[in-house]
Design an enzyme around this catalytic site. Structure first.
Site, PDB file in Angstrom:
ATOM      1  N   HIS A   1     -48.499  -2.226  21.770  1.00  0.00           N
ATOM      2  CA  HIS A   1     -48.970  -1.068  22.553  1.00  0.00           C
ATOM      3  C   HIS A   1     -48.636  -1.233  24.040  1.00  0.00           C
ATOM      4  CE1 HIS A   1     -52.273   1.953  23.575  1.00  0.00           C
ATOM      5  NE2 HIS A   1     -52.190   1.286  24.711  1.00  0.00           N
ATOM      6  N   GLU A   2     -48.964  -2.389  24.600  1.00  0.00           N
ATOM      7  CA  GLU A   2     -48.733  -2.577  26.040  1.00  0.00           C
ATOM      8  C   GLU A   2     -47.239  -2.545  26.365  1.00  0.00           C
ATOM      9  OE1 GLU A   2     -51.128  -2.169  27.864  1.00  0.00           O
ATOM     10  OE2 GLU A   2     -52.768  -2.558  26.472  1.00  0.00           O
TER      11      GLU A   2
ATOM     12  N   HIS B   1     -46.033   0.904  26.837  1.00  0.00           N
ATOM     13  CA  HIS B   1     -46.187   1.393  28.221  1.00  0.00           C
ATOM     14  C   HIS B   1     -45.090   0.831  29.114  1.00  0.00           C
ATOM     15  CE1 HIS B   1     -50.019   3.297  27.514  1.00  0.00           C
ATOM     16  NE2 HIS B   1     -50.681   2.169  27.321  1.00  0.00           N
TER      17      HIS B   1
END
Ligand SMILES: [Zn+2]
Length: 327
Positions: A243-244, A247
Site C-alpha cells: 500500500h505505501e 503511494h
C-alpha cells in the site's frame, strides 16, 4: 501466473472473515480518521507547509487523533497539475534526447531497520521477514495475487541496521523522522528507501508521493511487525508495504474524493465514500456503478482482504514513474 498456496489462503481468509468483519464494522465507525487531518505545523521556526507528498495507513481501532496526510481536494488538484507539468517537461526532454519511456522497471530497495536495541521487541526484525516482504511486493505488483500486472519489480539491494533509541518509535512528521531520513537515505529518485520500526499513534505506515526534485524525506515508513509473519494481527502479510509503495508510485486511496468528482484519478476503481476496514464484502457506499473496491491495495482493509491493483492504477504508476522517478 498461478497463485502460490499461501496467497490462495489469503484470499480465502478474506472471504471467510466477512461475517465477523460485518459484525465488527459498526465498532469501527467511531475510529474512522477525519479526512484531511493534517498534522499541525510545528510552532515557530521555518517550517514547510503541510506536505501534500505524504500519506499514511492506519489500523482499524487505532487511537490516532490525526491520520497524517490524507489529501484534501485542493491538494489532489495541486498534485495532478504537478503531474501534468512533469509529464510535459519529460516529453520536451525526450524529444531532444530521444530516450523512450520505460515499460518495465526494477526498483532497487534499501531497507533501514530502525531499532531501539537488539531484541525483537526493540525492532530487530530478522532478514527472513525482509526477504519475504520483497517476495510479497513482487507477487502483488506482478498481478500474482489476482490483480493487474504492473510494470514494477523489486530487488533488495541492502539491509541497513540502525540502533538509535531517539528514532524509536518513528514519529510521523517529527524532527526525529527528518533527522533519520536525512542521515540514512540512499540512492537516486528510483531507489526505494524503506524504514522499518515501531511507529507513533498506531500507524501502520506512511509514504511520500513522488516529486520532481529528489527530497531526502522521500521513501516509505512501515511498521516492522507488519512484515510477513509479524505480530500485527490482521496486518502482518506485508500489504502495508504494498500500500505505501503504491503511494510512493503516485496512487491515492481508493476513497480519495469520496463519491464525487474524479475520486482517486483512476477510472477503473469504483468510487467509495470512506475507507473500508476489516473486509466488508458487498459494501457499496456510492450510487455510482460498482461495489466499493475493498480488495484493492489502496483501501484500508485487512491484508487478507486486499489483493489487487487495477489496470488503471498500473498505468497511473508507470506514467508517474516516467514523469518523476525514471533516470
Ligand atoms: Zn495510504
Amino acid at each position: 501466473m498461478g497463485l502460490r498456496p499461501n496467497l490462495l489462503t489469503r484470499r480465502t481468509a478474506g472471504v471467510a472473515s466477512t461475517t465477523l468483519a460485518l459484525l465488527l464494522s459498526t465498532a469501527a465507525v467511531g475510529v474512522v480518521p477525519a479526512a484531511s487531518a493534517f498534522s499541525a505545523a510545528p510552532a515557530g521556526g521555518c517550517v514547510e507547509p503541510a506536505d501534500v507528498h505524504t500519506d499514511a495507513r492506519v489500523k482499524a481501532g487505532a487511537h490516532a487523533k490525526h491520520e497524517p496526510n490524507e489529501l484534501t481536494a485542493a491538494q489532489v488538484r495541486e498534485r495532478e497539475a504537478d503531474l501534468a507539468a512533469a509529464l510535459a517537461e519529460r516529453s520536451r526532454f525526450r524529444a531532444g534526447a530521444g530516450a523512450a519511456p520505460l515499460a518495465t522497471v526494477t526498483i532497487p530497495v534499501v531497507v533501514h531497520v530502525i531499532q531501539r536495541d537488539s531484541t525483537r521487541a526493540g525492532g530487530n526484525i530478522p532478514d527472513s521477514m525482509i526477504n519475504q516482504q520483497i517476495s510479497v511486493l513482487n507477487q502483488a505488483y506482478s498481478g500474482g495475487t489476482g490483480g493487474a500486472a504492473t510494470a514494477f519489480g523489486f530487488q533488495l539491494q541492502k539491509i541497513n541496521r540502525v540502533t538509535n533509541p531517539s528514532w524509536y518509535p518513528i514519529i510521523s512528521g517529527s524532527q526525529a523522522e527528518r533527522s533519520m531520513k536525512t542521515t540514512l537515505r540512499e540512492g537516486g529518485k528510483n531507489t526505494l528507501n524503506m524504514y522499518l520500526g515501531e511507529l507513533s499513534n498506531g500507524l501502520l505506515g506512511w509514504a511520500t508521493f513522488p516529486k520532481k526534485t529528489l527530497d531526502k524525506m522521500d521513501g516509505v515508513v512501515v511498521l516492522g511487525e507488519s512484515l510477513p509473519g509479524g505480530t500485527a494481527t490482521n496486518y502482518n502479510q506485508g500489504d502495508t508495504g504494498t500500500h505505501e509503495i503504491g503511494h510512493w508510485l503516485n496512487l491515492y486511496h481508493t476513497f480519495q474524493g469520496g463519491c464525487s468528482g474524479s475520486g482517486d484519478s483512476v477510472s477503473d476503481t469504483p468510487a467509495e465514500a470512506s475507507p473500508a476496514y476489516q473486509c466488508p464484502t458487498g459494501r457499496d457506499t456510492c450510487t455510482a456503478p460498482g461495489l466499493d473496491p475493498i480488495t484493492n491495495f489502496m483501501d484500508y482493509t485487512y491484508d487478507s482482504c486486499m489483493y489487487q491493483f487495477t489496470p488503471g492504477q498500473a498505468s497511473r504508476m508507470l506514467t508517474a514513474w516516467n514523469a518523476y522517478r525514471a533516470a
